[in-house]
Design a protein around this motif. Structure first.
Motif, PDB file in Angstrom:
ATOM      1  N   PRO A  39      -3.203  -2.646  -3.887  1.00 37.99           N
ATOM      2  CA  PRO A  39      -4.160  -1.696  -3.084  1.00 37.99           C
ATOM      3  C   PRO A  39      -3.995  -0.451  -3.746  1.00 37.99           C
ATOM      4  CG  PRO A  39      -2.006  -2.056  -2.165  1.00 37.99           C
ATOM      5  CD  PRO A  39      -1.921  -2.990  -3.186  1.00 37.99           C
ATOM      6  N   GLN A  40      -5.025   0.353  -3.524  1.00 34.35           N
ATOM      7  CA  GLN A  40      -5.293   1.741  -3.960  1.00 34.35           C
ATOM      8  C   GLN A  40      -5.733   1.819  -5.366  1.00 34.35           C
ATOM      9  OE1 GLN A  40      -5.232   4.051  -1.435  1.00 34.35           O
ATOM     10  NE2 GLN A  40      -3.082   4.166  -0.531  1.00 34.35           N
TER      11      GLN A  40
ATOM     12  N   THR B  88      -3.890   0.259   1.680  1.00 30.87           N
ATOM     13  CA  THR B  88      -2.411  -0.090   1.824  1.00 30.87           C
ATOM     14  C   THR B  88      -2.081  -0.173   3.312  1.00 30.87           C
ATOM     15  OG1 THR B  88      -1.929   1.069  -0.352  1.00 30.87           O
ATOM     16  CG2 THR B  88      -0.056   0.601   0.997  1.00 30.87           C
ATOM     17  N   ASN B  89      -2.011   0.800   3.887  1.00 30.34           N
ATOM     18  CA  ASN B  89      -1.159   0.928   5.196  1.00 30.34           C
ATOM     19  C   ASN B  89      -2.251   0.452   6.483  1.00 30.34           C
ATOM     20  OD1 ASN B  89       0.668   2.429   4.023  1.00 30.34           O
ATOM     21  ND2 ASN B  89      -0.373   4.136   4.331  1.00 30.34           N
TER      22      ASN B  89
ATOM     23  N   LEU C  18     -10.505   8.895   0.261  1.00 32.31           N
ATOM     24  CA  LEU C  18      -9.614   9.133  -1.020  1.00 32.31           C
ATOM     25  C   LEU C  18      -8.434   8.426  -0.911  1.00 32.31           C
ATOM     26  CD1 LEU C  18     -10.368  12.912  -1.112  1.00 32.31           C
ATOM     27  CD2 LEU C  18     -11.567  10.981  -2.247  1.00 32.31           C
ATOM     28  N   SER C  19      -7.911   8.136   0.434  1.00 35.31           N
ATOM     29  CA  SER C  19      -6.497   7.360   0.478  1.00 35.31           C
ATOM     30  C   SER C  19      -6.060   7.096   1.739  1.00 35.31           C
ATOM     31  CB  SER C  19      -5.307   8.378  -0.314  1.00 35.31           C
ATOM     32  OG  SER C  19      -5.141   9.558   0.634  1.00 35.31           O
TER      33      SER C  19
ATOM     34  N   VAL D 144      -7.239   7.780   7.454  1.00 37.40           N
ATOM     35  CA  VAL D 144      -7.602   7.927   5.919  1.00 37.40           C
ATOM     36  C   VAL D 144      -7.796   9.577   5.495  1.00 37.40           C
ATOM     37  CG1 VAL D 144      -8.450   5.715   5.751  1.00 37.40           C
ATOM     38  CG2 VAL D 144      -9.871   7.662   6.177  1.00 37.40           C
ATOM     39  N   ALA D 145      -7.554   9.998   4.488  1.00 37.40           N
ATOM     40  CA  ALA D 145      -7.689  11.123   3.817  1.00 37.40           C
ATOM     41  C   ALA D 145      -9.190  11.193   3.383  1.00 37.40           C
ATOM     42  CB  ALA D 145      -6.722  11.610   2.982  1.00 37.40           C
ATOM     43  N   VAL D 146     -10.113  11.945   3.612  1.00 39.15           N
ATOM     44  CA  VAL D 146     -11.413  12.054   3.248  1.00 39.15           C
ATOM     45  C   VAL D 146     -11.840  13.311   2.447  1.00 39.15           C
ATOM     46  CG1 VAL D 146     -12.267  10.926   5.103  1.00 39.15           C
ATOM     47  CG2 VAL D 146     -12.505  13.090   5.278  1.00 39.15           C
TER      48      VAL D 146
END
Length: 291
Positions: free
Chosen positions: A171-172, A209-210, A259-260, A275-277
């Motif tokens: 992932p990621q 991932t999460n 982004l993550s 999520v972080a955008v």
């Protein structure tokens, strides 16, 4: 009852080997091999043997007072072969490399059938791909740079109970990525210089991932895909002596890029990913002074 204190001592060597051969002052090939590690954990967690003893036994794991044993460091060996060269009186440079990374004894969370999780050295993965970077000084004032890469990262060995299984993507990690940059500067007056800069970034899709789940019928991960994204930035202005005046536009197309992954502060709602955008389109002015 107090949980007994667990301790762990790690002793690890991290060698690095490098070899290069220069054909000409402007052309060379090289190879490197290096090892890295992440410290382990004194304990993988607390799991009640009365409820989970059979599940632990199937994995060959025993507990002491309900505490899973120490988690050993996970390690990576990275290998790289590449070349660096320049032509046209160093107005054009090109760098190219191929790489492979072997990741062993991965520290992962294992979820037992009894419902209790613990951390263990659970599997291995490998990442391999290519990278290229080309830099061209087209004129005395114009420079162009193009870079890109491909990375195929997959798990090669896992154990039952971990989220990702052998063959799944790490992932990621996007498979494809690319970036284009352009810089241009031009004289306006005796002490006045104009400049402009543009960059464009592309990042391919990757697995979450999460926020991934598993198919209860097959036990395989049902990945949530972080979509590919493209972001362009512009900046331009003038320099006068030690001062610089500029206007800029960040995220020109107002891309909403994932982004993550992020963890929920409280309860994670089913189907609601956190999520972080990327920041939205931003337009501004800047003043800089060089000391």
């Amino acid at each position: 009852m107090a949980v007994p204190l667990a301790t762990l001592t790690d002793t690890t060597t991290t060698p690095k080997f490098s070899l290069q051969y220069r054909f000409t002052p402007d052309s060379q090939v090289y190879g490197t091999a290096a090892k890295g590690f992440r410290p382990g954990l004194a304990s993988g967690g607390q799991v009640p043997s009365s409820l989970c003893g059979a599940d632990l036994a199937r994995l060959g794991i025993t507990t002491v007072d309900g505490s899973v044993g120490a988690v050993q460091p996970d390690t990576v060996w990275s290998y790289e072969l590449g070349e660096k060269s320049s032509w046209l009186e160093q107005r054009l440079t090109a760098n190219f490399d191929v790489f492979r990374i072997n990741w062993d004894k991965i520290q992962q969370q294992v979820l037992l059938a009894c419902g209790f999780p613990f951390t263990a050295n659970a599997g291995a993965a490998r990442s391999q791909g290519v990278e290229i970077d080309i830099d061209a000084r087209v004129t005395d004032g114009l420079t162009l740079e193009l870079s890109g890469g491909y990375d195929d990262a997959k798990f090669t060995e896992t154990v039952p109970g971990v989220l990702f299984q052998s063959g799944d993507r790490v992932p990621q990690v996007p498979r494809e990525s690319a970036q284009f940059d352009a810089d241009y500067h031009f004289p306006i007056g005796a002490d006045l210089v104009g400049f402009a800069h543009a960059d464009y970034r592309y990042v391919g899709n990757s697995w979450s991932t999460n926020n991934a789940t598993t198919n209860p019928a097959t036990g395989r991960v049902v990945p949530l895909i972080r979509p590919a994204y493209r972001i362009a930035d512009l900046r331009g202005g003038v320099r006068y002596g030690r001062t610089e005046y500029a206007v800029f536009v960040k995220n020109l197309t107002n891309e909403i890029a994932n982004l993550s992954d992020t963890n929920a502060i409280s309860l994670q709602a089913i189907g609601e990913s956190r999520v972080a955008v990327s920041p939205p389109r931003t337009v501004g002015v800047e003043f800089r002074y060089r000391y």
